[in-house]
Design a protein around this motif. Structure first.
Motif: not given
Length: 383
Positions: A137-159
């Motif tokens: 898990i390199d820095a690029e992978a962490v950035d990708f996962l952070a963006s996916m965590a943002d998507q999860a946060g958006l889904a929870i907030d939207y709900a």
């Protein structure tokens, strides 16, 4: 999916999409949005057996009790990503992790990352990813996962926002129904009552057309219209969105006592603990409706002329008692012992807060006392 009010379905779909990324063996999405922060719920998962998702957090806490190093909770508490290499071997060889060994055994993985899920500057969950052996898990992978965590946060907030919107629409509909009932049905039933009074007067005049049967029917019709009018007004009051909004539980109970005394002449003794100004609004609303239903039952079933309402806080619990002086059931206008809808509603409102509810129909041969005992929950602002 969020529009269908299924947050787990949304986050499961998101977890499966994330799992499509190269080198991932499993994905978990945990959040505390649904439980007020007391615990994390597995709301989305991919790669691991779904049958064990509900027991994950209790097993995780058991591992913590055994001394396991819960790095995912570090990410949740700090709000910063946590990345650990060769985590699989460390977990599977550590007896402290034994409760979750079967959960994590398949599919086999190596490195682990836990990414915080943030909503409106608060961490409300974590995204866990498990990487296949031989992958890093390199820095690029962490950035990708952070963006996916943002998507999860958006889904929870939207709900959450969607649920708030539905709640607001529901309250608005209740207000509309209350207005319509008050402006049409209540007024018409009131008019029926007035016409019935006129009929009783006319039927009571001796002379041509006098019929005692008409007098009897008019009396019965008057009683029915009066009872229907009282029930309709009670229904209109219940349809209003919040009885305690703006005045608090103490103010709402004082208003209930004053209004009931003004309309019926029944006297009230009211004792409300000042601590109840800090009560959770939902709990306060339910306590108020339990008290209001108990008072309504007194008026409907008892010849009482005095009602004692007490609501106090003792040892972290709210104790509500509503007692009347109407005597035992045998001396009442109507036998109230049957467990009707009103009793069921009062019990449901109490049990909703893990409380207890009871009725003593012959309290000291004086009258009936209704008791509700629930945990004292603070308002969010007070917390």
């Amino acid at each position: 999916m969020a529009s269908e009010r299924s947050l787990p379905a949304t986050l499961n779909a998101l977890a499966n999409e994330i799992l499509q990324a190269d080198g991932l063996a499993g994905v978990q999405v945990l959040a505390n949005e649904q439980s007020g922060g007391e615990r994390l719920h597995m709301l989305g998962m991919a790669g691991f057996p779904s049958s064990r998702s509900g027991s994950f957090f209790p097993l995780l806490m058991e591992c913590k009790t055994r001394g396991a190093d819960l790095r995912m909770l570090d990410a949740f508490e700090s709000g910063e990503p946590v990345v650990i290499s060769h985590r699989y071997a460390a977990i599977m060889s550590n007896p402290a992790w034994q409760p979750l060994h079967e959960f994590h055994r398949y599919p086999e993985w190596d490195a682990f990352a836990s990414i915080p899920i943030n909503v409106r500057h608060s961490t409300i969950g974590i995204l866990n990813v498990f990487v296949k052996p031989g992958q890093e898990i390199d820095a690029e992978a962490v950035d990708f996962l952070a963006s996916m965590a943002d998507q999860a946060g958006l889904a929870i907030d939207y709900a959450s926002l969607l649920e708030e919107e539905r709640t607001a629409a529901h309250l608005e509909e209740r207000q509309r129904l209350a207005r319509d009932l008050h402006d049409s049905v209540v007024q018409q039933v009131f008019s029926m009552g007035m016409l019935t009074q006129t009929l009783k007067v006319l039927a009571g005049v001796e002379g041509i057309g006098y019929d005692p049967r008409v007098q009897s029917v008019a009396n019965e019709l008057g009683s029915i219209s009066e009872s229907v009018l009282k029930d309709l007004r009670g229904l209109v009051a219940k349809l209003r969105p919040s009885a305690i909004e703006g005045v608090g539980l103490g103010g709402a109970l004082s208003r209930l006592a004053a209004t009931t005394h003004r309309q019926t002449g029944v006297k009230f003794e009211l004792h409300v603990d000042p601590q109840l100004d800090r009560i959770n609004e939902g709990l306060g609303e339910d306590i108020y409706h339990v008290a209001a239903e108990a008072v309504h039952n007194v008026l409907k079933h008892s010849p009482a002329d005095l009602v004692d309402v007490r609501c106090v806080v003792e040892s972290g619990r709210v104790l509500l008692t509503v007692q009347d002086n109407g005597g035992p059931p045998a001396r009442r206008l109507t036998d109230p012992v049957g467990d009707g809808h009103g009793m069921a509603f009062m019990r449901q409102r109490t049990m909703r807060w893990q409380g207890s509810f009871s009725v003593d129909w012959d309290f000291g041969n004086i009258g009936t006392v209704v008791r509700a005992d629930v945990p004292f929950v603070l308002d969010e602002g007070e917390k």
